[in-house]
Design an enzyme around this catalytic site. Structure first.
Site, mmCIF file in Angstrom:
data_model
loop_
_atom_site.group_PDB
_atom_site.id
_atom_site.type_symbol
_atom_site.label_atom_id
_atom_site.label_comp_id
_atom_site.label_asym_id
_atom_site.label_seq_id
_atom_site.Cartn_x
_atom_site.Cartn_y
_atom_site.Cartn_z
ATOM 1 N N SER A 121 0.829 -1.208 0.000
ATOM 2 C CA SER A 121 0.000 0.000 0.000
ATOM 3 C C SER A 121 0.859 1.251 0.000
ATOM 4 C CB SER A 121 -0.935 -0.005 1.205
ATOM 5 O OG SER A 121 -0.231 0.486 2.319
ATOM 6 N N LYS A 122 0.220 2.341 -0.411
ATOM 7 C CA LYS A 122 0.912 3.615 -0.576
ATOM 8 C C LYS A 122 1.613 4.059 0.697
ATOM 9 C CE LYS A 122 -2.420 5.758 -2.991
ATOM 10 N NZ LYS A 122 -3.303 6.849 -3.344
ATOM 11 N N ARG A 123 1.046 3.659 1.821
ATOM 12 C CA ARG A 123 1.607 4.127 3.081
ATOM 13 C C ARG A 123 3.042 3.649 3.301
ATOM 14 N NH1 ARG A 123 -2.273 1.963 6.542
ATOM 15 N NH2 ARG A 123 -3.619 1.920 4.728
ATOM 16 N N GLN A 124 3.348 2.442 2.780
ATOM 17 C CA GLN A 124 4.700 1.925 3.025
ATOM 18 C C GLN A 124 5.705 2.297 1.944
ATOM 19 O OE1 GLN A 124 2.403 -1.039 3.144
ATOM 20 N NE2 GLN A 124 2.331 -1.315 5.339
ATOM 21 N N GLY A 125 5.257 2.943 0.901
ATOM 22 C CA GLY A 125 6.215 3.301 -0.150
ATOM 23 C C GLY A 125 5.528 3.372 -1.490
#
Ligand code: GLU
Length: 485
Positions: free
Chosen positions: A258-262
């Protein structure tokens, strides 16, 4: 595996226009493309734009751009020709209407007039009773008369698929074999929304059938609705294509990508300077394993070697270090001229004025082997554009004192001055300086370490002769003078 091989094979990639290409979708596209190559047949692009809420303008062109940058080519699609168009779902609404009418007539779908309030209340109750959220089939058996009345009154409705109430549904996935589902676990899901637009679950099946799709590759998040899809094929009396549900891609800690991790979009990687060759190689191995354990595979190799037997079902792990490894490999393989061409925009963007092409080439040549991605060129060449501030103690080799280090630099500068501009090459510099060190019985480290640091200002950098060559004679002497004066 029983995937047939003949030129009637038709496999599609059916993304939604949500802006950027997610790595998971690229993997789906790539596997689909490679399987089509492997089987021989046509690879088709279809735009699934029935969810207007998620639609981002300009997505189709961006999608085509990024896929062609990657090297994936389509035989049919909205951007090219084909006899099965339109290839954009929003242009096919009349087609879906015709087919939903047929299901309504055959009593295999029904109009549901439930209001949002009723559905919310139903869901709350289900939650309280710890039941799975599912439509309670309230409108499933309405009389013709009742329906007519509601329609005449202008009541809003959705159309739901009428699913069996009991029994088992067995579906076949090419990777997993037969999978059983209990009918009681299935939801009479929506096929046509209240605005008359079909859902993915309906449009996708109608289109796959009408476009004579023989094989579907899609992510395994679609497995749970798979039985409903097969039941829809049955309702129409159509033969379903062969389904290949590709394994999930997880991040290194086992969570969803997901976008949150990269970065999760291919465009992010392109912009940072990952090469398409590296992305292709890396993505091909997210869920596929070649027979001979080969690690480095070009798109060309993959077009020949990829087959379904190497595709697994266990989740693939997205490890960006692995991507860096491939990218470094492909960057080192490129000619210097090519790397210069590719790296130049990054330097320009960073506001690094490069005096001329020759200098640019020299600078980039010093970075090429150390780059993991093209954007690294900025950091790796920074010291060449301007000498960074550094502690003079860094000039000292091992136990050397600062005075000695500076004296040695003065000595070496006197030798460098003698070298003519036209002889100022890496090889000559190295030859001349080493000969001088040997002749005068000097220790290499005592001279070359301070020289390298005086030119780079860094603890780690390329060697002193390479830097001196890239900087040119006058800048080299200036940098030495700067620290010794
Ligand atoms: N439009 C769907 C998506 O973007 C496609 C799934 C499929 O290939 O059937 O996920």
């Amino acid at each position: 595996m029983s995937l047939f091989k003949h030129n009637k094979t038709r496999l599609r990639f059916a993304p939604s226009p949500t802006g950027f290409l997610h790595l998971g979708n690229l993997r789906t596209a790539l596997f689909g493309y490679l399987l089509t190559k492997n089987m021989g047949g046509k690879f088709i692009l279809r735009l699934e734009d029935t969810d207007q809420k998620r639609e981002v303008e300009g997505s189709l062109n961006k999608l085509i751009d990024i896929l062609s940058w990657i090297g994936i080519k389509f035989d049919e699609g909205p951007h090219t020709t084909g006899n099965y168009g339109p290839y954009i779902q929003s242009e096919r609404i009349a087609i879906y209407n015709k087919y939903i009418e047929k299901l309504l007539e055959d009593n295999l779908a029904y109009r549901c007039f439930c209001t949002e309030e009723r559905l919310t209340e139903m869901r709350t109750k289900q939650e309280e009773n710890k039941q799975a959220p599912r439509y309670d089939r309230h409108c499933r058996n309405r009389s013709e008369e009742d329906i007519k009345k509601k329609l005449a009154a202008g009541r809003k409705f959705v159309i739901r698929q009428k699913l069996p109430e009991e029994g088992e549904i067995i579906v076949h996935d090419e990777l997993r074999g037969d999978i059983k589902f209990k009918a009681s676990d299935l939801d009479d899901h929506v096929l046509i929304k209240s605005n008359g637009i079909p859902t993915y679950q309906f449009a996708n099946i109608v289109d796959d059938h009408l476009m004579e799709i023989t094989h579907v590759t899609r992510g395994d998040e679609w497995l749970s609705s798979f039985p409903k899809n097969i039941l829809l094929y049955e309702a129409f009396g159509w033969t379903p294509p062969k389904y290949i549900h590709l394994p999930l891609i997880l991040n290194k800690t086992g969570g969803k990508l997901s976008k949150r991790q990269g970065d999760v979009f291919v465009e992010n990687y392109r912009d940072k300077g990952y090469l398409p060759e590296a992305i292709v190689n890396f993505c091909a191995l997210l869920g596929w394993h070649p027979k001979n354990d080969q690690e480095i595979l070009s798109l060309n190799d993959l077009e020949k070697e990829f087959n379904i037997d190497g595709v697994g079902v266990s989740p693939a792990i997205f490890d960006v270090e692995k991507l860096d490894y491939y990218n470094g490999h492909y960057l080192r393989q490129k000619s210097l001229d090519k790397i210069v061409e590719l790296a130049k925009p990054y330097l320009e963007e960073a506001g690094k004025p490069v005096a001329n092409q020759e200098t640019l080439k020299k600078f980039v040549s010093l970075a090429q082997d150390r780059m993991k991605k093209l954007s690294d060129v900025v950091e790796l060449t920074e010291f060449l554009f301007a000498l960074p501030n550094y502690e003079h103690e860094l000039l000292c080799w091992k136990t050397q004192g600062i005075k000695d280090a500076k004296n040695n630099l003065r000595e070496i500068a006197l030798e460098l001055i003698k070298i003519k501009d036209e002889d100022w090459t890496k090889e000559n510099l190295e030859k001349i300086v080493f000969a001088w060190l040997k002749e005068n019985d000097k220790k290499t480290g005592d001279y070359l370490w301070p020289l390298r640091v005086s030119l780079s200002g860094l603890k780690n950098s390329p060697g002193p002769f390479e830097i001196a060559w890239a900087l040119g004679k006058s800048e080299t002497l200036e940098r030495i003078e700067h620290v010794t004066k």
